[in-house]
Design a protein around this motif. Sequence first.
Motif, PDB file in Angstrom:
ATOM      1  N   ALA A 166       0.826  -1.199   0.000  1.00 18.20           N
ATOM      2  CA  ALA A 166       0.000   0.000   0.000  1.00 18.20           C
ATOM      3  C   ALA A 166       0.865   1.256   0.000  1.00 18.20           C
ATOM      4  N   THR A 167       0.497   2.209  -0.846  1.00 19.46           N
ATOM      5  CA  THR A 167       1.152   3.516  -0.877  1.00 19.46           C
ATOM      6  C   THR A 167       0.159   4.650  -0.705  1.00 19.46           C
ATOM      7  N   GLY A 168      -1.128   4.324  -0.682  1.00 21.95           N
ATOM      8  CA  GLY A 168      -2.168   5.330  -0.557  1.00 21.95           C
ATOM      9  C   GLY A 168      -3.510   4.739  -0.945  1.00 21.95           C
ATOM     10  N   PRO A 169      -4.562   5.569  -1.009  1.00 17.72           N
ATOM     11  CA  PRO A 169      -5.907   5.068  -1.333  1.00 17.72           C
ATOM     12  C   PRO A 169      -5.981   4.312  -2.655  1.00 17.72           C
ATOM     13  N   ALA A 170      -5.156   4.705  -3.639  1.00 15.93           N
ATOM     14  CA  ALA A 170      -5.203   4.037  -4.943  1.00 15.93           C
ATOM     15  C   ALA A 170      -4.841   2.564  -4.850  1.00 15.93           C
ATOM     16  N   GLU A 183      -5.387 -16.234  -6.966  1.00 18.72           N
ATOM     17  CA  GLU A 183      -6.181 -16.596  -5.786  1.00 18.72           C
ATOM     18  C   GLU A 183      -5.407 -16.312  -4.500  1.00 18.72           C
ATOM     19  N   ASP A 184      -4.130 -16.002  -4.626  1.00 20.89           N
ATOM     20  CA  ASP A 184      -3.255 -15.832  -3.461  1.00 20.89           C
ATOM     21  C   ASP A 184      -2.728 -14.392  -3.435  1.00 20.89           C
ATOM     22  N   LEU A 185      -3.474 -13.508  -2.782  1.00 25.54           N
ATOM     23  CA  LEU A 185      -3.098 -12.092  -2.740  1.00 25.54           C
ATOM     24  C   LEU A 185      -3.025 -11.616  -1.293  1.00 25.54           C
ATOM     25  N   THR A 186      -1.938 -10.947  -0.955  1.00 29.35           N
ATOM     26  CA  THR A 186      -1.758 -10.368   0.377  1.00 29.35           C
ATOM     27  C   THR A 186      -1.581  -8.864   0.249  1.00 29.35           C
ATOM     28  N   TYR A 187      -2.309  -8.122   1.090  1.00 34.98           N
ATOM     29  CA  TYR A 187      -2.267  -6.665   1.077  1.00 34.98           C
ATOM     30  C   TYR A 187      -1.513  -6.186   2.306  1.00 34.98           C
ATOM     31  N   PHE A 188      -0.387  -5.508   2.082  1.00 35.37           N
ATOM     32  CA  PHE A 188       0.418  -4.978   3.172  1.00 35.37           C
ATOM     33  C   PHE A 188       0.043  -3.508   3.369  1.00 35.37           C
ATOM     34  N   THR A 189      -0.568  -3.186   4.495  1.00 39.03           N
ATOM     35  CA  THR A 189      -1.116  -1.837   4.691  1.00 39.03           C
ATOM     36  C   THR A 189      -0.043  -0.769   4.848  1.00 39.03           C
ATOM     37  N   GLN A 190       1.132  -1.139   5.308  1.00 41.17           N
ATOM     38  CA  GLN A 190       2.259  -0.209   5.435  1.00 41.17           C
ATOM     39  C   GLN A 190       1.923   1.022   6.277  1.00 41.17           C
ATOM     40  N   ASP A 195     -10.119   1.064   6.401  1.00 42.08           N
ATOM     41  CA  ASP A 195     -11.349   1.048   7.197  1.00 42.08           C
ATOM     42  C   ASP A 195     -11.988  -0.341   7.187  1.00 42.08           C
ATOM     43  N   GLU A 196     -12.941  -0.519   8.095  1.00 46.22           N
ATOM     44  CA  GLU A 196     -13.568  -1.831   8.277  1.00 46.22           C
ATOM     45  C   GLU A 196     -14.358  -2.269   7.050  1.00 46.22           C
ATOM     46  N   ALA A 197     -14.958  -1.304   6.345  1.00 49.95           N
ATOM     47  CA  ALA A 197     -15.722  -1.659   5.146  1.00 49.95           C
ATOM     48  C   ALA A 197     -14.798  -2.248   4.080  1.00 49.95           C
ATOM     49  N   THR A 198     -13.631  -1.650   3.925  1.00 53.69           N
ATOM     50  CA  THR A 198     -12.681  -2.163   2.938  1.00 53.69           C
ATOM     51  C   THR A 198     -12.118  -3.507   3.378  1.00 53.69           C
ATOM     52  N   ARG A 199     -11.852  -3.643   4.680  1.00 53.16           N
ATOM     53  CA  ARG A 199     -11.369  -4.942   5.174  1.00 53.16           C
ATOM     54  C   ARG A 199     -12.401  -6.037   4.912  1.00 53.16           C
ATOM     55  N   ALA A 200     -13.677  -5.698   5.062  1.00 46.95           N
ATOM     56  CA  ALA A 200     -14.736  -6.675   4.813  1.00 46.95           C
ATOM     57  C   ALA A 200     -14.776  -7.061   3.333  1.00 46.95           C
TER      58      ALA A 200
END
Length: 335
Positions: A166-170, A183-190, A195-200
């Motif tokens: 992650a580098t920003g909202p984009a 099928e195997d994707l990991t998001y590093f928030t950095q 927010d909870e809606a996006t996590r959901a």
Amino acid sequence: MTTSPYASDALPDGAVDVVVIGGGAAGLNGALMLARSRRSVAVIDSGSPRNAPAEAVHGFIVLDGTPPPEVLRRGRGQVRRYGGRVVFGEVASAEPAAPSKDGDLRFTIALAGGRSVTARRVLVATGLKDVLPEIPGLAEHWGHGVVHCPYCHGWEVRDEPIGVLATGPASIGHALLFRQLTEDLTYFTQGIHLDEATRARFAARNIRTVDTPVQEVVNNEDGTLAGVRLTDGQVVARRALAVATRMEARTEGLDGLKLPMEDLPDNMGRRFASGMAGTTEVPGVWVAGNATDLTAQVGASAAAGALAGAHINSLLATADTDAALAAARGGTPAL
């Protein structure tokens, strides 16, 4: 001075109709349109295209899978076929000069090393530079294990374990696009709030979220990307990392043109402001390609260059006619 990676043409003597600053897809296609309209045109090319690290151009019909150097080699040859020149060099300065006797615009473009050329019009197609996060080991994999565009490089990393830094909202939209490819994707928030809606939404798509910051990139024994090490010491295996870079138009040597700049939202980048067909607030100067459209791929950049070139030729035709009419009426001699 850096040695030219190809045979460079001589810089023209006297004034040319158009100087194109930048020898990528936008600059060469703009020059092609101008040269085919029998305009004298010189492309000034620093030989450092944005996509140099990439193995191939993708998402551009007919040229899909072609190495970037080959695309540019063909482009230079086609410009030269119609009388255009491609000159290897770096622009040291570009600025308005005294107008011609009939009042037509003039610009002086000086190159590093002392050479210079005068032009009636200027097309800026300098492209951009990608600014990566300062994570040790990340830059060395740029264009291979570290990618930025799902359309440019996504197919090549399909079905692999991919990480999104992650580098920003984009980066949120970035993750959804790369999820289409694996099928195997990991998001590093950095450290960037999610927010909870996006996590959901991520959870619904089986996108794993990691909040512990990435400390460094880890390599395999052969030097290829193996994954990332987090600040807690854990290693997360990944075969590719996707990063939404900050994109900044290349402005070296162009301060004298006083071209207006624009910042994109969310710290995504900075570009030259432009209007229809690449026009700018500076009379006689156009911009095309990634220098003004930061997300344009090769095809879109080439199309923008062609549009700008056609528009420049049209206005030059009007200027030529105005000068001829003035001469016919006994005014200033025609160009």
